[in-house]
Design a protein around this motif. Structure first.
Motif, PDB file in Angstrom:
ATOM      1  N   TYR A 194       0.808  -1.210   0.000  1.00 58.42           N
ATOM      2  CA  TYR A 194       0.000   0.000   0.000  1.00 58.42           C
ATOM      3  C   TYR A 194       0.847   1.268   0.000  1.00 58.42           C
ATOM      4  O   TYR A 194       0.313   2.359  -0.027  1.00 58.42           O
ATOM      5  N   LEU A 195       2.151   1.105   0.067  1.00 60.60           N
ATOM      6  CA  LEU A 195       3.041   2.252   0.027  1.00 60.60           C
ATOM      7  C   LEU A 195       3.026   2.816  -1.380  1.00 60.60           C
ATOM      8  O   LEU A 195       3.363   2.147  -2.341  1.00 60.60           O
ATOM      9  N   ASN A 196       2.639   4.051  -1.514  1.00 60.48           N
ATOM     10  CA  ASN A 196       2.430   4.649  -2.815  1.00 60.48           C
ATOM     11  C   ASN A 196       3.602   5.538  -3.227  1.00 60.48           C
ATOM     12  O   ASN A 196       3.423   6.471  -3.972  1.00 60.48           O
ATOM     13  N   VAL A 197       4.785   5.269  -2.699  1.00 58.33           N
ATOM     14  CA  VAL A 197       5.960   6.084  -2.966  1.00 58.33           C
ATOM     15  C   VAL A 197       7.081   5.161  -3.416  1.00 58.33           C
ATOM     16  O   VAL A 197       7.267   4.078  -2.869  1.00 58.33           O
ATOM     17  N   ASP A 198       7.829   5.624  -4.391  1.00 54.24           N
ATOM     18  CA  ASP A 198       8.996   4.869  -4.829  1.00 54.24           C
ATOM     19  C   ASP A 198      10.029   4.895  -3.710  1.00 54.24           C
ATOM     20  O   ASP A 198      10.410   5.968  -3.248  1.00 54.24           O
ATOM     21  N   PRO A 199      10.479   3.752  -3.209  1.00 51.26           N
ATOM     22  CA  PRO A 199      11.394   3.738  -2.060  1.00 51.26           C
ATOM     23  C   PRO A 199      12.726   4.418  -2.329  1.00 51.26           C
ATOM     24  O   PRO A 199      13.440   4.764  -1.398  1.00 51.26           O
ATOM     25  N   ARG A 200      13.075   4.655  -3.580  1.00 52.79           N
ATOM     26  CA  ARG A 200      14.322   5.359  -3.855  1.00 52.79           C
ATOM     27  C   ARG A 200      14.278   6.797  -3.362  1.00 52.79           C
ATOM     28  O   ARG A 200      15.294   7.406  -3.103  1.00 52.79           O
ATOM     29  N   TYR A 201      13.070   7.363  -3.224  1.00 57.42           N
ATOM     30  CA  TYR A 201      12.943   8.727  -2.722  1.00 57.42           C
ATOM     31  C   TYR A 201      13.128   8.803  -1.210  1.00 57.42           C
ATOM     32  O   TYR A 201      13.311   9.869  -0.658  1.00 57.42           O
ATOM     33  N   LEU A 202      13.050   7.687  -0.521  1.00 51.74           N
ATOM     34  CA  LEU A 202      13.168   7.675   0.929  1.00 51.74           C
ATOM     35  C   LEU A 202      14.615   7.648   1.401  1.00 51.74           C
ATOM     36  O   LEU A 202      14.884   7.884   2.564  1.00 51.74           O
ATOM     37  N   VAL A 203      15.549   7.357   0.529  1.00 51.45           N
ATOM     38  CA  VAL A 203      16.960   7.286   0.884  1.00 51.45           C
ATOM     39  C   VAL A 203      17.497   8.716   0.966  1.00 51.45           C
ATOM     40  O   VAL A 203      17.351   9.501   0.035  1.00 51.45           O
ATOM     41  N   GLN A 204      18.110   9.058   2.109  1.00 55.68           N
ATOM     42  CA  GLN A 204      18.678  10.390   2.291  1.00 55.68           C
ATOM     43  C   GLN A 204      20.195  10.287   2.232  1.00 55.68           C
ATOM     44  O   GLN A 204      20.848   9.988   3.214  1.00 55.68           O
ATOM     45  N   ASP A 205      20.718  10.531   1.052  1.00 56.14           N
ATOM     46  CA  ASP A 205      22.166  10.474   0.901  1.00 56.14           C
ATOM     47  C   ASP A 205      22.780  11.853   0.717  1.00 56.14           C
ATOM     48  O   ASP A 205      23.973  11.993   0.540  1.00 56.14           O
ATOM     49  N   THR A 206      21.967  12.895   0.765  1.00 61.61           N
ATOM     50  CA  THR A 206      22.488  14.251   0.637  1.00 61.61           C
ATOM     51  C   THR A 206      22.128  15.048   1.886  1.00 61.61           C
ATOM     52  O   THR A 206      21.302  14.636   2.690  1.00 61.61           O
ATOM     53  N   ASP A 207      22.748  16.209   2.014  1.00 62.87           N
ATOM     54  CA  ASP A 207      22.459  17.074   3.150  1.00 62.87           C
ATOM     55  C   ASP A 207      21.043  17.614   3.056  1.00 62.87           C
ATOM     56  O   ASP A 207      20.506  17.816   1.973  1.00 62.87           O
ATOM     57  N   GLU A 208      20.449  17.873   4.206  1.00 64.07           N
ATOM     58  CA  GLU A 208      19.087  18.386   4.232  1.00 64.07           C
ATOM     59  C   GLU A 208      19.041  19.895   4.060  1.00 64.07           C
ATOM     60  O   GLU A 208      18.015  20.438   3.685  1.00 64.07           O
ATOM     61  N   PHE A 209      20.114  20.598   4.378  1.00 64.11           N
ATOM     62  CA  PHE A 209      20.104  22.049   4.368  1.00 64.11           C
ATOM     63  C   PHE A 209      21.136  22.563   3.382  1.00 64.11           C
ATOM     64  O   PHE A 209      22.166  21.957   3.158  1.00 64.11           O
ATOM     65  N   ILE A 210      20.862  23.728   2.841  1.00 60.31           N
ATOM     66  CA  ILE A 210      21.809  24.389   1.963  1.00 60.31           C
ATOM     67  C   ILE A 210      22.681  25.284   2.831  1.00 60.31           C
ATOM     68  O   ILE A 210      22.188  26.171   3.519  1.00 60.31           O
ATOM     69  N   LEU A 211      23.977  25.034   2.810  1.00 62.13           N
ATOM     70  CA  LEU A 211      24.911  25.794   3.642  1.00 62.13           C
ATOM     71  C   LEU A 211      25.684  26.783   2.779  1.00 62.13           C
ATOM     72  O   LEU A 211      25.850  26.572   1.579  1.00 62.13           O
ATOM     73  N   PRO A 212      26.165  27.875   3.368  1.00 64.42           N
ATOM     74  CA  PRO A 212      26.995  28.819   2.608  1.00 64.42           C
ATOM     75  C   PRO A 212      28.252  28.132   2.084  1.00 64.42           C
ATOM     76  O   PRO A 212      28.723  27.149   2.661  1.00 64.42           O
ATOM     77  N   THR A 213      28.785  28.653   1.005  1.00 58.81           N
ATOM     78  CA  THR A 213      29.958  28.062   0.367  1.00 58.81           C
ATOM     79  C   THR A 213      31.127  28.019   1.347  1.00 58.81           C
ATOM     80  O   THR A 213      31.462  29.015   1.966  1.00 58.81           O
ATOM     81  N   GLY A 214      31.713  26.867   1.509  1.00 59.96           N
ATOM     82  CA  GLY A 214      32.874  26.699   2.373  1.00 59.96           C
ATOM     83  C   GLY A 214      32.550  26.559   3.844  1.00 59.96           C
ATOM     84  O   GLY A 214      33.449  26.460   4.665  1.00 59.96           O
ATOM     85  N   ALA A 215      31.287  26.561   4.203  1.00 60.25           N
ATOM     86  CA  ALA A 215      30.912  26.475   5.617  1.00 60.25           C
ATOM     87  C   ALA A 215      30.802  25.022   6.049  1.00 60.25           C
ATOM     88  O   ALA A 215      30.450  24.158   5.257  1.00 60.25           O
ATOM     89  N   ASN A 216      31.132  24.782   7.298  1.00 60.48           N
ATOM     90  CA  ASN A 216      30.925  23.447   7.830  1.00 60.48           C
ATOM     91  C   ASN A 216      29.511  23.380   8.389  1.00 60.48           C
ATOM     92  O   ASN A 216      28.777  24.358   8.370  1.00 60.48           O
ATOM     93  N   LYS A 217      29.124  22.244   8.899  1.00 60.72           N
ATOM     94  CA  LYS A 217      27.739  22.064   9.335  1.00 60.72           C
ATOM     95  C   LYS A 217      27.506  22.708  10.693  1.00 60.72           C
ATOM     96  O   LYS A 217      27.421  22.047  11.714  1.00 60.72           O
ATOM     97  N   THR A 218      27.435  24.005  10.676  1.00 59.48           N
ATOM     98  CA  THR A 218      27.117  24.770  11.880  1.00 59.48           C
ATOM     99  C   THR A 218      25.888  25.618  11.569  1.00 59.48           C
ATOM    100  O   THR A 218      25.255  25.439  10.546  1.00 59.48           O
ATOM    101  N   ARG A 219      25.592  26.543  12.437  1.00 66.87           N
ATOM    102  CA  ARG A 219      24.445  27.403  12.197  1.00 66.87           C
ATOM    103  C   ARG A 219      24.664  28.258  10.962  1.00 66.87           C
ATOM    104  O   ARG A 219      25.755  28.734  10.704  1.00 66.87           O
ATOM    105  N   GLY A 220      23.596  28.465  10.233  1.00 61.74           N
ATOM    106  CA  GLY A 220      23.658  29.279   9.029  1.00 61.74           C
ATOM    107  C   GLY A 220      23.579  30.758   9.349  1.00 61.74           C
ATOM    108  O   GLY A 220      23.389  31.170  10.490  1.00 61.74           O
ATOM    109  N   ARG A 221      23.719  31.564   8.314  1.00 63.52           N
ATOM    110  CA  ARG A 221      23.694  33.018   8.479  1.00 63.52           C
ATOM    111  C   ARG A 221      22.362  33.499   9.034  1.00 63.52           C
ATOM    112  O   ARG A 221      22.316  34.369   9.885  1.00 63.52           O
TER     113      ARG A 221
END
Length: 161
Positions: A45-72
């Motif tokens: 009954y799952l109506n979604v392609d399971p390939r969309y459920l895989v999270q292999d990228t970052d969730e947030f867009i960070l400034p260029t060269g920034a590490n994963k800290t708070r954004g601007r």
């Protein structure tokens, strides 16, 4: 289907399909290339392609060269909130002092600025309280001088005559 083969999906009749006993089953061959880590065999009954459920990228867009800290913007909201709270404290101290003294003058401004600076730096111990009070006193004294410069200049001219 050609040759009478099956595609891997098996169906059975009755109520058994509702409880997962024999309904449409998915083999690992049907989901080739899709990792199923942490997932049980998927529901039909799952109506979604399971390939969309895989999270292999970052969730947030960070400034260029920034590490994963708070954004601007996160830092900007924190700074704006701190400034608003400081202004609220300054205003509250100013109103309390004005109502207590019964006068509206520059002494209230200087006292409110000093008390705001002291409270703002109160987590830094006595030395921090003294520094915060001194900064508040200095800033509000400079503001009071600037605000009354024309009045003071006129007073000095009248005294010299």
């Amino acid at each position: 289907m050609e040759g009478g083969g099956s595609s891997g999906n098996k169906t059975t009749g009755g109520l058994a399909g509702f409880f997962g006993a024999g309904g449409a089953g998915y083999s690992h061959a049907d989901l080739a290339g899709v990792p199923l880590t942490g997932m049980n065999p998927l529901s039909p009954y799952l109506n979604v392609d399971p390939r969309y459920l895989v999270q292999d990228t970052d969730e947030f867009i960070l400034p260029t060269g920034a590490n994963k800290t708070r954004g601007r913007f996160e830092l900007a909201f924190f700074t704006i909130g701190g400034c608003c709270m400081t202004a609220l404290l300054y205003s509250a101290f100013g109103v309390i002092i004005e109502k207590t003294r019964g006068a509206e003058d520059d002494l209230n401004t200087v006292a409110a600025g000093t008390m705001t600076g002291m409270l703002y730096k109160s987590t830094g111990g006595l030395r921090g309280v003294a520094r915060g009070g001194l900064v508040g006193l200095t800033l509000t004294s400079l503001y009071a001088l600037y605000n009354n410069w024309e009045h003071m200049k006129g007073s000095f001219l009248q005294q010299s005559l």
